[in-house]
Design a protein around this motif. Structure first.
Motif, short mmCIF file in Angstrom:
data_model
loop_
_atom_site.label_atom_id
_atom_site.label_comp_id
_atom_site.label_asym_id
_atom_site.label_seq_id
_atom_site.Cartn_x
_atom_site.Cartn_y
_atom_site.Cartn_z
N TYR A 133 5.64 3.74 0.98
CA TYR A 133 5.06 2.46 0.61
C TYR A 133 5.28 1.45 1.72
O TYR A 133 6.39 1.26 2.22
N LEU A 134 4.19 0.79 2.11
CA LEU A 134 4.28 -0.35 3.01
C LEU A 134 4.36 -1.60 2.14
O LEU A 134 3.37 -2.00 1.53
N SER A 194 -2.19 -4.27 -9.38
CA SER A 194 -2.34 -3.09 -8.53
C SER A 194 -3.56 -2.27 -8.97
O SER A 194 -3.90 -2.20 -10.15
N LEU A 195 -4.22 -1.70 -7.98
CA LEU A 195 -5.35 -0.79 -8.20
C LEU A 195 -4.91 0.58 -7.76
O LEU A 195 -4.48 0.78 -6.61
N LEU A 208 0.86 -1.19 0.00
CA LEU A 208 0.00 0.00 0.00
C LEU A 208 0.89 1.23 0.00
O LEU A 208 1.81 1.33 0.83
N GLY A 209 0.61 2.17 -0.93
CA GLY A 209 1.45 3.35 -1.02
C GLY A 209 0.69 4.59 -1.42
O GLY A 209 -0.40 4.53 -2.00
N SER A 229 -2.03 3.68 -4.19
CA SER A 229 -1.83 2.41 -4.88
C SER A 229 -2.01 1.25 -3.90
O SER A 229 -1.44 1.26 -2.80
N LEU A 230 -2.82 0.28 -4.30
CA LEU A 230 -3.04 -0.93 -3.51
C LEU A 230 -2.74 -2.12 -4.41
O LEU A 230 -3.39 -2.30 -5.44
#
Length: 430
Positions: free
Chosen positions: A428-429, A283-284, A244-245, A276-277
């Motif tokens: 970003y994680l 990615s979505l 996730l970012g 971003s996921l």
């Protein structure tokens, strides 16, 4: 010989009850009472070191398990080892471990009665927690024995270490229960693999060599490979995964197409932001950007004073085609709305195509396999937007000089394409 010893021990048990029987005419002891007395004799004999008497009690219980004598298979294995009958004990233990290690092994074992009594607690003493120190001590007990073959000694060591890392665990899914063989401890894996490969090399004709070679070792290796990769490269298991970012940055671009006949384009301050996921390679991404200033030219359509910079809001799907420690490449496609801020026309639906090139400037090293890493990313993006600018209105006036009606209606349908080159910084994680 075993049958004779068992008969004599049974007579001893009955004799033990015979004296009180003559005195008080008590009923003859039941089988269960005899079985429990045999378990007491087995315990006291083991405690006193009288292995001969302990062996007689054990044989009596083994002979009568079908009659309900309480003696589980694991208790039998432990008792055999306590009485010094190591080969028989190792054979019992090997059969029980084979159930775990050999998927083709389906023993036709009858159920046995169990008893939670002093004997059971004595046999299981010091087995919990079962760790490498305990496994080594159990193996060390049989090493000096000359009655045990080297093959059995090596097999026992290997199977003890297999118990440290491999077992079956119960699983329940939607009310359906079953067991799954799993590797639940990785700290002793290398020692087990060393023992297993050594056994296979020394005794290739053994049934257990086939099991170890064809099933157990490949099973362990397959599970351990990601851990080995993690120790060599802590980030490798994260490639092509997800996270996730959030990103924010600036961009430069321009517009082409028929719509440029109606607008004069120039760059404004510009901004692009993204969320971003990512799941696996997919990615979505949600996107917001503004920056181009498209002011109408001529009098062909409505001019909105102070309209500002055109805005785009969109949603894209990306696919990671390349990933590594430092660089990730992600083509994407999506749809969005483009708003010509200097016109009162409706929002234009646009098709978005492009590619993200992410450079990981910094990433924290994950502490474990599957652990989260925090990354700072520089994102280079190229994005095209394809759409149509449409505007129509009905208007006009009567020209008295010409003595006719002048139609000033607007009907515009023009294609356009924007090109954006952006640079963003993201958290970003990973």
């Amino acid at each position: 010989m075993v049958k004779i010893a068992t008969f004599l021990f049974a007579a001893f048990l009955l004799l033990g009850f015979s004296v009180p029987l003559a005195q008080d005419s008590s009923p003859k002891p039941s089988k269960k009472e005899l079985f429990l007395r045999a378990r007491d004799v087995l315990k006291t004999s083991l405690e006193s070191g009288d292995t001969a008497r302990a062996g007689q009690a054990l044989d009596y219980l083994k002979t009568n398990v079908e009659e309900g004598a309480p003696l589980t298979r694991f208790e039998e294995y432990l008792a055999e080892m306590e009485t010094g009958r190591y080969e028989r004990g190792i054979e019992l233990y090997a059969d029980m471990r084979r159930v775990i290690l050999d998927s083709a092994f389906k023993p036709n074992w009858q159920s046995r009665a169990s008893e939670d009594d002093p004997l059971s607690r004595y046999l299981y003493r010091n087995l919990s927690p079962f760790d490498s120190t305990k496994a080594d001590s159990l193996h060390a007990r049989v090493v000096p024995s000359e009655s045990v073959s080297d093959e059995y000694k090596d097999l026992y060591r290997t199977l003890l270490y297999s118990e440290l890392i491999i077992n079956k665990v119960p699983v329940s899914v939607y009310g359906v229960s079953f067991t799954v063989t799993t590797l639940y401890d990785t700290t002793n894996v290398e020692h087990f693999l060393t023992c297993a490969r050594d056994f296979v090399g020394k005794y290739p004709q053994s049934t257990y060599s086939r099991i170890l070679k064809e099933q157990t070792i490949p099973f362990v290796e397959k599970i351990m490979q990601p851990y080995r990769d993690f120790y060599r490269d802590p980030f490798k298991h994260k490639y092509y995964t997800g996270g996730l970012g959030v990103f924010a940055g600036k961009w430069l671009g321009f517009m082409t197409g028929d719509a440029t006949d109606y607008f004069h384009s120039e760059m404004g301050s510009s901004f692009i932001g993204e969320i971003s996921l990512q799941f696996g390679r997919i990615s979505l991404n949600g996107l917001l950007s503004y920056g181009l200033i498209n002011k109408p030219v001529g009098e062909s359509h409505v001019y909105v004073a102070g309209g500002g910079e055109d805005e785009t809001v969109g949603l894209t799907l990306g696919y990671t085609v390349f990933d590594s420690r430092w660089l990730k490449a992600e083509p994407f496609a999506g749809v969005g709305n483009y708003n010509f801020m200097w016109s009162d026309a409706d929002l234009s639906t646009v098709l978005m195509l492009g590619v993200n090139a992410d450079v990981r400037l910094f990433a924290t090293k994950p502490k474990r396999l599957g652990g989260i890493s925090f990354a700072i990313i520089a994102r280079f993006k190229y994005m095209m937007q394809f759409g149509y600018f449409t505007e129509s209105s009905s208007s006009g006036y009567y020209d008295y000089d010409l003595e006719e009606y002048v139609d000033t209606s607007i009907d515009i349908d023009a294609s356009f394409m924007t090109h954006q080159f952006s640079l963003s910084l993201g958290l970003y994680l990973w």
